[in-house]
Design an enzyme around this catalytic site. Structure first.
Site, PDB file in Angstrom:
ATOM      1  CD1 TRP A  52      10.610  36.053 -25.823  1.00  0.00           C
ATOM      2  CD2 TRP A  52      10.939  34.076 -26.824  1.00  0.00           C
ATOM      3  NE1 TRP A  52      11.966  35.822 -25.885  1.00  0.00           N
ATOM      4  CE2 TRP A  52      12.198  34.627 -26.497  1.00  0.00           C
ATOM      5  CE3 TRP A  52      10.901  32.829 -27.470  1.00  0.00           C
ATOM      6  CZ2 TRP A  52      13.398  33.974 -26.792  1.00  0.00           C
ATOM      7  CZ3 TRP A  52      12.096  32.185 -27.760  1.00  0.00           C
ATOM      8  CH2 TRP A  52      13.325  32.757 -27.419  1.00  0.00           C
ATOM      9  CE  LYS A 102      15.261  34.161 -21.022  1.00  0.00           C
ATOM     10  NZ  LYS A 102      14.373  33.426 -21.911  1.00  0.00           N
ATOM     11  CG  ASP A 125       6.660  32.256 -22.161  1.00  0.00           C
ATOM     12  OD1 ASP A 125       7.375  32.147 -21.147  1.00  0.00           O
ATOM     13  OD2 ASP A 125       7.127  32.318 -23.317  1.00  0.00           O
TER      14      ASP A 125
HETATM   15  C1  PLP Z   1      13.892  32.955 -23.135  1.00  0.00           C
HETATM   16  C2  PLP Z   1      12.430  32.862 -23.402  1.00  0.00           C
HETATM   17  C3  PLP Z   1      11.858  31.783 -24.103  1.00  0.00           C
HETATM   18  C4  PLP Z   1      12.695  30.664 -24.707  1.00  0.00           C
HETATM   19  O1  PLP Z   1      13.339  29.928 -23.748  1.00  0.00           O
HETATM   20  P1  PLP Z   1      14.232  28.661 -24.162  1.00  0.00           P
HETATM   21  O2  PLP Z   1      14.572  28.088 -22.834  1.00  0.00           O
HETATM   22  O3  PLP Z   1      15.402  29.176 -24.925  1.00  0.00           O
HETATM   23  O4  PLP Z   1      13.384  27.772 -24.977  1.00  0.00           O
HETATM   24  C5  PLP Z   1      10.490  31.761 -24.262  1.00  0.00           C
HETATM   25  N1  PLP Z   1       9.716  32.744 -23.781  1.00  0.00           N
HETATM   26  C6  PLP Z   1      10.225  33.799 -23.122  1.00  0.00           C
HETATM   27  C7  PLP Z   1       9.314  34.860 -22.619  1.00  0.00           C
HETATM   28  C8  PLP Z   1      11.593  33.889 -22.919  1.00  0.00           C
HETATM   29  O5  PLP Z   1      12.112  34.936 -22.259  1.00  0.00           O
END
Ligand code: PLP
Length: 364
Positions: A104, A200, A176
């Protein structure tokens, strides 16, 4: 067994608390006795206004968010933040520093490069992303516009225990936190901006929570399209256009569930216990092994391997048949991954470890 819910170890969209799902089910027909369902209410009406205000209040309560921070509900998933962030805060003449501990973070770097300079202050690529940096190994640039890191790398199962070393010149720290937000207490005052896709730990996919210091938002560029400026979301309280009303409703219910369960302190305790149960088993196993260095192991996404790919495939199939769902690792990482977000009960992890032990006995 028909209709029985499985233990869902999916990395996202992921397990949600059952009481939340039942409440949402009722609210689809009738929101709080209004005679209209949550999917049907106007986003400008008093009923939905109460929902979105409650959601913001709960974010502030659960996260102990300081008063000079804005809480916003955006769309496009966490991935849309990979470009929105540098569009707002990075210029062609400036450089942002990125700490890369998994896929990511790599994606975030790729998008930032479109808008300005990027300095990778550390990357774990050489070792296949199996640890976070030791503080002495981070090399910041002289005057970064911001420092970005991924608190939990969902695919590789690598999680920071705290924040990276402070950046020079007081550059804002950007995180993030998609896959570990509100899984433990965090001091948001240390951050300039935190973003998290909801699917999540918070609710439905598509929705993104952004928590940011007001001054960082005000720094953003003004020549961008309206919806790509953070200030639009701030000044219109996330209601510039029609927001994903149902998703915000569900997020509020998830947060209310967290408060009722004891908040981030209780979540942290439970998450530590769940992860310890699985990692302790893995460390003693003769068939399975954890892939991440002990000090960097994610409490949210436990990544592990078995002796051979054939055995891994067999394990995933047999687990699925036993109601232990979605244990296959990400296609780029291979192996297995058990996601143990806030809503995964300890009993789910107990069931997983019991089955792994049974599988191990059959295959050593
Ligand atoms: C799942 C995730 C993303 C991407 O999320 P989307 O909603 O599919 O764009 C980005 N960063 C992390 C750390 C993630 O777990």
């Amino acid at each position: 067994m028909a209709g029985m819910r499985k233990w869902n170890f999916s990395s996202g969209p992921a397990v949600l608390p059952e009481p939340v799902l039942r409440k949402a089910q009722a609210a689809i027909l009738d929101l709080d006795g209004s005679g209209i369902g949550i999917l049907e209410h106007s986003h400008r009406g008093p009923e939905f206004t109460a929902v979105v205000e409650r959601c913001e209040r709960l974010v502030r309560e659960v996260g102990r968010v300081p008063d000079d921070y804005l809480v916003m509900f955006l769309q496009g998933g966490a991935s849309a933040q990979f470009h929105m962030l540098p569009m707002n805060l990075l210029g062609a003449e400036t450089t942002a520093d990125y700490l890369v501990t998994g896929s990511w973070g790599q994606k975030a770097v790729g998008e930032a490069r479109r808008f300005g300079g990027v300095h990778v202050a550390w990357t774990g690529e050489a070792s296949g992303f199996d640890h976070v940096p030791d503080a002495g190994d981070v090399r910041y640039s002289d005057n970064p516009a911001y420092v970005h890191f991924t608190s939990n790398e969902t695919i590789h199962g690598v999680e920071w225990r705290g924040e990276p070393p402070p950046a020079p010149g007081g550059a804002p720290l950007i995180c993030d936190a998609s896959s570990d937000i509100f899984s433990r207490p965090v001091d948001f005052a240390k951050y300039g901006l935190v973003y998290a896709g909801a699917q999540k730990n918070l609710g439905p996919s598509g929705l993104v929570l952004v928590i940011a210091r007001r001054e960082v938002i005000e720094r953003g560029r003004r020549e961008l399209p309206t919806m790509l400026q953070y200030r639009t979301w701030a000044s219109d309280h996330s209601l510039y256009n029609t927001p994903p009303t149902f998703s915000i409703y569900v997020m509020a219910e998830v947060l209310a569930w967290m408060v009722a369960e004891g908040g981030t302190a209780a979540m942290a305790e439970r998450n530590a216990a769940k992860a310890a149960l699985l990692y302790d088993y893995l460390d003693a196993s003769r068939v399975f092994r954890a892939t991440v260095r002990a000090d960097s192991r994610s409490l949210m996404n436990v990544v592990f391997r078995a002796a051979t790919p054939a055995l891994e495939e067999r394990f995933v199939v047999e687990a699925e048949a036993r109601g232990l769902a979605n244990l296959k690792g990400h296609r780029t990482a291979g192996g297995m991954r058990a996601s143990l977000y806030n809503a995964m009960p300890l009993d789910g992890v107990r069931a997983l470890v019991a089955f792994m032990d049974e599988f191990e006995r059959a295959h050593v």
